[in-house]
Design a protein around this motif. Structure first.
Motif, mmCIF file in Angstrom:
data_model
loop_
_atom_site.group_PDB
_atom_site.id
_atom_site.type_symbol
_atom_site.label_atom_id
_atom_site.label_comp_id
_atom_site.label_asym_id
_atom_site.label_seq_id
_atom_site.Cartn_x
_atom_site.Cartn_y
_atom_site.Cartn_z
ATOM 1 N N THR A 112 0.890 -1.163 0.000
ATOM 2 C CA THR A 112 0.000 0.000 0.000
ATOM 3 C C THR A 112 0.929 1.215 0.000
ATOM 4 N N GLY A 113 0.365 2.414 -0.067
ATOM 5 C CA GLY A 113 1.215 3.609 0.010
ATOM 6 C C GLY A 113 2.096 3.574 1.241
ATOM 7 N N SER A 170 6.350 3.526 1.366
ATOM 8 C CA SER A 170 7.247 4.520 1.978
ATOM 9 C C SER A 170 8.011 3.908 3.143
ATOM 10 N N ILE A 175 1.610 -2.661 -7.128
ATOM 11 C CA ILE A 175 0.872 -1.397 -7.298
ATOM 12 C C ILE A 175 0.893 -1.039 -8.782
ATOM 13 N N VAL A 199 4.407 5.392 -7.720
ATOM 14 C CA VAL A 199 4.106 5.971 -6.402
ATOM 15 C C VAL A 199 5.076 7.135 -6.158
#
Ligand SMILES: CC(C)(COP(=O)(O)OP(=O)(O)OC[C@H]1O[C@@H](n2cnc3c(N)ncnc32)[C@H](O)[C@@H]1OP(=O)(O)O)[C@@H](O)C(=O)NCCC(=O)NCCSC(=O)C(=O)O
Length: 407
Positions: free
Chosen positions: A57-58, A62, A342, A346
């Motif tokens: 996921t985001g 990160s 994904i 991103v």
């Protein structure tokens, strides 16, 4: 990893999950460390919202860029043996379970230093390792509520307000990264490892500090802001505008066309109008006049004109508006990185210090859960037959492999 990055010689065993711990170890990886993320068999608990099991996921992107991931059942004897091997060769150990959990798994500070006496060991928790609330599970909003941050953020709104930007987690991550960096420097100086007790509570305390001092030094009230300071609607959006003193207020008036209503005696001197929000009386009247005048132009126009007069202001963007600001694009603040699991690039902002993150390089990729399980086991002395057997027995698991290996 390129060898000229400052942490290139470090091996980090990273049991942390969620955001605070992982972001700190992600930064170690960006500065060159080999970070082995050790996840439970189903993956980090924050992977759950991903569309595929063990996916990204985001938040996991990160938090895990540049790491390797291995999924191990540490409650099994053979899983614990795998972690013992990893720990023996490591420089840093990080965990972020509820206090007590890591000890029950057999990897408390004492357990780990018995294997590797000079290790730098960090525990990240919600409320710290001791005290009446130490055992409580916690994440950012829990500490926003407990610490007073929600109340302070909502002071001029209808009531307590939760910031969705997870400031407590991000601050805790930066504290963890800086504490680890200092401890690693200390180890160079005096040759000893150390134990670091980091927690969201401490991060929240620092975030609270400005409001806390304001309240304690002004008898429980927040200090008044200059009258014009704040947000205003424009013809097509919203602007934040500040006039901090009489000189700046004169410049704001000039940009607003020296409308003579702004010069009325009751609005002088500007400094005397300061009142705690919500504004009342002349202060409220002056704000209403400024608000009326600002409605006549576009945000971009006002920002240009105020800046030409050295007045601090900015368009009130959302995060995508920020990403698309021409200035931000020109600086190359964000890299747009391809990630496993994904379907679109991103955006990730660069960090100060390490080399830029190149799309497709090892440091740019956030692995799916267990993507490196087989490779890491092989590097730590497990034969192909043993790896197959551990996979078959569910002691380790592996999701799809990472897509990039070159720096
Ligand atoms: C994040 C948590 C709330 C998650 O709570 P829980 O779901 O209860 O998970 P815990 O980590 O405490 O561990 C649960 C159980 O999983 C077991 N466990 C963990 N890893 C393994 C592996 N690899 N193998 C086998 N078993 C495992 C562990 O032994 C525990 O078992 P038992 O011992 O049998 O119970 C908590 O870990 C926590 O408060 N952490 C400290 C603060 C923190 O970092 N919070 C996230 C901040 S960032 C964030 O996400 C945000 O703010 O948003």
């Amino acid at each position: 990893m390129p060898q000229d990055l400052p942490f290139a010689e470090l091996v980090v065993v990273d049991l942390s999950q969620g955001i605070a711990g992982p972001l700190a170890t992600m930064m170690l990886a960006q500065y060159g460390a080999t970070v082995i993320k050790v996840e439970p068999p189903g993956g980090d608990w924050l992977r759950a919202p991903a569309q595929v099991p063990g996916g990204n996921t985001g938040v996991t992107v990160s938090g895990n860029m540049g790491k390797r991931s291995i999924c191990v059942d540490l409650k099994s004897a053979r899983g614990a043996e795998i972690l013992r091997r990893l720990v023996t060769g490591a420089s840093v150990f990080v965990e972020s379970f509820r206090p007590g959990v890591v000890g029950r798994l057999g990897f408390s500070y004492d357990d780990v230093t018995a294997l590797n006496p000079e290790i730098v060991y960090a525990s990240v928790s919600g409320f710290g390792q001791s005290g009446p609330h130490a055992h409580r599970p916690a994440m950012d909003p829990v500490l926003q509520a407990y610490s007073g941050l929600m109340t302070e953020h909502g002071t001029f709104l209808d009531g307590p307000h939760r910031l969705i930007t997870i400031p407590v987690d991000l601050t805790a991550a930066l504290f963890t990264f800086s504490a680890l960096s200092a401890a690693l420097y200390g180890k160079r100086v005096h040759g000893k490892g150390t134990y670091l007790d980091l927690h969201l509570l401490q991060a929240a305390a620092w975030l609270d500090l400005h409001a806390l001092h304001e309240r304690l030094l002004h008898d429980g009230r927040l200090a008044p802001q200059p009258t014009i300071y704040g947000n205003y609607r424009t013809a097509d959006g919203e602007i934040f505008l500040a006039a901090m003193n009489e000189t700046e207020w004169a410049r704001v008036r000039a940009v607003l066309g020296d409308d003579e209503r702004l010069l009325a005696d009751r609005f002088r001197p500007y400094g005397a109008l300061r009142a705690p929000e919500p504004h009342t009386g002349a202060s409220a009247e002056l704000r209403a006049l400024v608000a009326e005048l600002l409605l006549a132009g576009s945000t971009a126009d006002w920002v240009e004109r105020f800046n030409a007069h050295r007045i601090m202001c900015a368009p009130v963007n959302d995060s995508v508006g920020f990403l698309r600001e021409p200035h931000v694009e020109q600086l190359g603040l964000f890299e747009h990185l391809t990630q496993p699991g994904i379907d679109r690039p991103v955006p990730i902002p660069g960090l100060p210090g390490p080399l830029p993150i190149r799309d497709g390089s090892r440091r740019s990729v956030s692995p799916l859960a267990g993507a490196d399980t087989a490779d890491v086991l092989a590097e730590y002395g497990f034969s192909p037959a043993e790896v197959d057997e551990l996979l078959a027995a569910g002691v380790v698991t592996s999701f799809a492999p990472a897509t990039a290996t070159a720096e």
